[in-house]
Motif scaffolding. Structure first.
Motif, PDB file in Angstrom:
ATOM      1  N   THR A  69       0.891  -1.168   0.000  1.00 36.93           N
ATOM      2  CA  THR A  69       0.000   0.000   0.000  1.00 36.93           C
ATOM      3  C   THR A  69       0.925   1.212   0.000  1.00 36.93           C
ATOM      4  O   THR A  69       2.132   1.063   0.186  1.00 36.93           O
ATOM      5  CB  THR A  69      -0.907   0.040   1.255  1.00 36.93           C
ATOM      6  N   PRO A  70       0.385   2.421  -0.199  1.00 41.14           N
ATOM      7  CA  PRO A  70       1.276   3.589  -0.177  1.00 41.14           C
ATOM      8  C   PRO A  70       2.069   3.739   1.116  1.00 41.14           C
ATOM      9  O   PRO A  70       3.130   4.357   1.129  1.00 41.14           O
ATOM     10  CB  PRO A  70       0.292   4.755  -0.368  1.00 41.14           C
ATOM     11  N   ARG A  71       1.593   3.162   2.219  1.00 38.62           N
ATOM     12  CA  ARG A  71       2.278   3.306   3.504  1.00 38.62           C
ATOM     13  C   ARG A  71       2.891   1.996   4.017  1.00 38.62           C
ATOM     14  O   ARG A  71       3.396   1.953   5.131  1.00 38.62           O
ATOM     15  CB  ARG A  71       1.296   3.856   4.561  1.00 38.62           C
ATOM     16  N   ARG A  72       2.831   0.974   3.221  1.00 40.74           N
ATOM     17  CA  ARG A  72       3.325  -0.332   3.680  1.00 40.74           C
ATOM     18  C   ARG A  72       4.243  -0.939   2.621  1.00 40.74           C
ATOM     19  O   ARG A  72       3.786  -1.272   1.526  1.00 40.74           O
ATOM     20  CB  ARG A  72       2.158  -1.265   3.990  1.00 40.74           C
ATOM     21  N   THR A  73       5.516  -1.089   2.969  1.00 39.56           N
ATOM     22  CA  THR A  73       6.508  -1.671   2.072  1.00 39.56           C
ATOM     23  C   THR A  73       6.951  -3.014   2.638  1.00 39.56           C
ATOM     24  O   THR A  73       7.330  -3.107   3.807  1.00 39.56           O
ATOM     25  CB  THR A  73       7.732  -0.748   1.951  1.00 39.56           C
ATOM     26  N   VAL A  74       6.902  -4.058   1.814  1.00 40.70           N
ATOM     27  CA  VAL A  74       7.253  -5.395   2.286  1.00 40.70           C
ATOM     28  C   VAL A  74       8.200  -6.076   1.308  1.00 40.70           C
ATOM     29  O   VAL A  74       8.269  -5.719   0.117  1.00 40.70           O
ATOM     30  CB  VAL A  74       5.991  -6.278   2.467  1.00 40.70           C
ATOM     31  N   VAL A  75       8.925  -7.066   1.823  1.00 35.02           N
ATOM     32  CA  VAL A  75       9.769  -7.901   0.973  1.00 35.02           C
ATOM     33  C   VAL A  75       8.868  -8.711   0.042  1.00 35.02           C
ATOM     34  O   VAL A  75       7.860  -9.269   0.481  1.00 35.02           O
ATOM     35  CB  VAL A  75      10.648  -8.841   1.827  1.00 35.02           C
ATOM     36  N   ARG A  76       9.229  -8.753  -1.234  1.00 32.52           N
ATOM     37  CA  ARG A  76       8.386  -9.435  -2.216  1.00 32.52           C
ATOM     38  C   ARG A  76       8.302 -10.929  -1.965  1.00 32.52           C
ATOM     39  O   ARG A  76       9.257 -11.559  -1.522  1.00 32.52           O
ATOM     40  CB  ARG A  76       8.958  -9.237  -3.629  1.00 32.52           C
ATOM     41  N   ARG A  77       7.157 -11.474  -2.277  1.00 34.45           N
ATOM     42  CA  ARG A  77       6.983 -12.920  -2.345  1.00 34.45           C
ATOM     43  C   ARG A  77       7.186 -13.332  -3.795  1.00 34.45           C
ATOM     44  O   ARG A  77       6.435 -12.916  -4.674  1.00 34.45           O
ATOM     45  CB  ARG A  77       5.584 -13.322  -1.866  1.00 34.45           C
ATOM     46  N   LEU A  78       8.205 -14.128  -4.047  1.00 31.87           N
ATOM     47  CA  LEU A  78       8.514 -14.534  -5.406  1.00 31.87           C
ATOM     48  C   LEU A  78       7.447 -15.476  -5.948  1.00 31.87           C
ATOM     49  O   LEU A  78       6.907 -16.316  -5.220  1.00 31.87           O
ATOM     50  CB  LEU A  78       9.878 -15.226  -5.444  1.00 31.87           C
ATOM     51  N   THR A  79       7.155 -15.357  -7.224  1.00 31.46           N
ATOM     52  CA  THR A  79       6.197 -16.233  -7.893  1.00 31.46           C
ATOM     53  C   THR A  79       6.948 -17.134  -8.871  1.00 31.46           C
ATOM     54  O   THR A  79       8.079 -16.835  -9.274  1.00 31.46           O
ATOM     55  CB  THR A  79       5.161 -15.416  -8.678  1.00 31.46           C
ATOM     56  N   PRO A  80       6.327 -18.248  -9.284  1.00 33.54           N
ATOM     57  CA  PRO A  80       6.960 -19.090 -10.305  1.00 33.54           C
ATOM     58  C   PRO A  80       7.305 -18.321 -11.577  1.00 33.54           C
ATOM     59  O   PRO A  80       8.333 -18.582 -12.214  1.00 33.54           O
ATOM     60  CB  PRO A  80       5.906 -20.173 -10.567  1.00 33.54           C
ATOM     61  N   THR A  81       6.468 -17.354 -11.937  1.00 35.15           N
ATOM     62  CA  THR A  81       6.750 -16.560 -13.135  1.00 35.15           C
ATOM     63  C   THR A  81       8.005 -15.708 -12.952  1.00 35.15           C
ATOM     64  O   THR A  81       8.822 -15.575 -13.872  1.00 35.15           O
ATOM     65  CB  THR A  81       5.550 -15.654 -13.478  1.00 35.15           C
ATOM     66  N   ASP A  82       8.170 -15.112 -11.756  1.00 36.93           N
ATOM     67  CA  ASP A  82       9.387 -14.342 -11.465  1.00 36.93           C
ATOM     68  C   ASP A  82      10.626 -15.190 -11.707  1.00 36.93           C
ATOM     69  O   ASP A  82      11.588 -14.765 -12.347  1.00 36.93           O
ATOM     70  CB  ASP A  82       9.402 -13.873 -10.005  1.00 36.93           C
ATOM     71  N   VAL A  83      10.597 -16.406 -11.154  1.00 36.49           N
ATOM     72  CA  VAL A  83      11.757 -17.293 -11.244  1.00 36.49           C
ATOM     73  C   VAL A  83      12.007 -17.700 -12.694  1.00 36.49           C
ATOM     74  O   VAL A  83      13.139 -17.663 -13.190  1.00 36.49           O
ATOM     75  CB  VAL A  83      11.557 -18.537 -10.359  1.00 36.49           C
ATOM     76  N   LYS A  84      10.959 -18.080 -13.395  1.00 36.79           N
ATOM     77  CA  LYS A  84      11.090 -18.532 -14.785  1.00 36.79           C
ATOM     78  C   LYS A  84      11.685 -17.431 -15.659  1.00 36.79           C
ATOM     79  O   LYS A  84      12.620 -17.670 -16.448  1.00 36.79           O
ATOM     80  CB  LYS A  84       9.730 -18.966 -15.323  1.00 36.79           C
ATOM     81  N   GLU A  85      11.173 -16.213 -15.523  1.00 33.41           N
ATOM     82  CA  GLU A  85      11.651 -15.121 -16.368  1.00 33.41           C
ATOM     83  C   GLU A  85      13.121 -14.799 -16.095  1.00 33.41           C
ATOM     84  O   GLU A  85      13.895 -14.571 -17.035  1.00 33.41           O
ATOM     85  CB  GLU A  85      10.783 -13.882 -16.151  1.00 33.41           C
ATOM     86  N   LEU A  86      13.501 -14.790 -14.832  1.00 35.41           N
ATOM     87  CA  LEU A  86      14.887 -14.485 -14.505  1.00 35.41           C
ATOM     88  C   LEU A  86      15.841 -15.578 -14.983  1.00 35.41           C
ATOM     89  O   LEU A  86      16.928 -15.290 -15.486  1.00 35.41           O
ATOM     90  CB  LEU A  86      15.045 -14.268 -13.002  1.00 35.41           C
ATOM     91  N   PHE A  87      15.422 -16.830 -14.864  1.00 34.76           N
ATOM     92  CA  PHE A  87      16.296 -17.909 -15.325  1.00 34.76           C
ATOM     93  C   PHE A  87      16.363 -17.974 -16.843  1.00 34.76           C
ATOM     94  O   PHE A  87      17.388 -18.398 -17.403  1.00 34.76           O
ATOM     95  CB  PHE A  87      15.866 -19.241 -14.722  1.00 34.76           C
ATOM     96  N   GLU A  88      15.314 -17.577 -17.529  1.00 40.87           N
ATOM     97  CA  GLU A  88      15.390 -17.483 -18.991  1.00 40.87           C
ATOM     98  C   GLU A  88      16.451 -16.469 -19.402  1.00 40.87           C
ATOM     99  O   GLU A  88      17.257 -16.721 -20.314  1.00 40.87           O
ATOM    100  CB  GLU A  88      14.030 -17.101 -19.565  1.00 40.87           C
TER     101      GLU A  88
END
Length: 223
Positions: A69-88
Motif C-alpha cells: 500500500t502507499p504506507r506499507r513496504t514489504v519484501v516481495r513474495r517470489l512467484t513461479p513466473t518471477d523465477v522462470k523469467e529471470l532464469f530465462e
C-alpha cells in the motif's frame, strides 16, 4: 543519529543502508512479507529517514521489495513466473558468456576461478550457506569477466542480486559444487561448444532445484 553518520555523505549512507538491507533479504534474515518501516530502520542504522527512504526505493527498483500500500513496504513474495523469467534471461546470457570465456580465458583467469572453487569446496564441507552463496556468485562473476564483454556483464547486473536471492534457497550444495567444477573444466578445455552445453545444463538444473525449494514442486524445463 551517530556523530560518524553526520559526517558521512548522504550518498554513502544510502549505499551502506541499501547494501545491508539487500544482503539481509538475500541471506533470508528479512523474509518475504516482512515489512520495512522507515522509522525503525533509521533507528537501527542510526541515520536519518532520508537515506533509508532512498534505499527502500532502490530495493523496489531492484525487485526485492514492493509497496503493498502507499504506507506499507514489504519484501516481495517470489512467484513461479518471477523465477522462470529471470532464469530465462540468465540462461541466454550465461551460456553465451561461457562460450566466450572458453575462447578468451587466460591462465590467470583460470587460476582465480580454480581458487574460488577451492573456497566453495571448503564452505560446502563446513555447510556455510552464506559463504557458499557469496563464493558461487563471485565464480559466476569471474566467468562473466573471462568473456571479456562489458555489455554482457552490464546486461546481467540489474538482476544479479535477485538471482542470488533465489539461488540462496537452493541448498543442494555438494551437487552444485560438482556442476561448477564441470563447468570450469569445460571452460578450461578451450572448447566453446562444450562450455555452452555445460552452462546450459547448469542453469536448467539450478532452475528446477530453485523452484522445488521455493514452491515445493518440480519445475518444467525452460523452453
Amino acid at each position: 543519529m551517530s556523530p560518524s553518520a553526520k559526517s558521512e555523505p548522504l550518498g554513502a549512507v544510502r549505499e551502506r543502508v541499501l547494501a545491508a538491507l539487500r544482503q539481509e533479504i538475500i541471506a533470508g534474515r528479512l523474509r518475504p512479507g516482512d515489512r520495512l518501516v522507515e522509522r525503525e530502520l533509521a533507528d537501527r542504522f542510526q541515520v536519518s529517514r532520508v537515506p533509508v527512504r532512498e534505499a527502500i526505493r532502490a530495493l523496489v527498483a531492484e525487485g526485492f521489495v514492493h509497496f503493498e500500500t502507499p504506507r506499507r513496504t514489504v519484501v516481495r513474495r517470489l512467484t513461479p513466473t518471477d523465477v522462470k523469467e529471470l532464469f530465462e534471461l540468465r540462461e541466454a546470457l550465461e551460456v553465451y558468456a561461457a562460450g566466450l570465456a572458453a575462447s578468451r580465458a587466460t591462465p590467470q583467469d583460470l587460476a582465480e576461478a580454480a581458487d574460488l572453487l577451492d573456497q566453495a569446496a571448503a564452505a560446502t564441507r563446513a555447510g556455510d550457506a552464506e559463504v557458499i552463496t557469496d563464493v558461487n556468485s563471485r565464480l559466476h562473476d569471474r566467468i562473466m569477466a573471462m568473456a571479456g564483454n562489458s555489455l554482457l556483464t552490464a546486461a546481467l547486473e540489474p538482476v544479479a542480486g535477485r538471482l542470488r536471492w533465489m539461488t540462496r534457497r537452493n541448498e543442494e550444495w555438494p551437487h552444485l559444487l560438482v556442476e561448477h567444477r564441470e563447468l570450469f573444466e569445460a571452460i578450461a578445455s578451450g572448447d566453446p561448444e562444450r562450455a555452452r552445453a555445460h552452462a546450459r545444463t547448469h542453469v536448467r538444473t539450478n532452475y528446477r532445484s530453485t523452484v522445488r525449494h521455493l514452491f515445493g514442486e518440480e519445475a518444467a524445463e525452460l523452453p
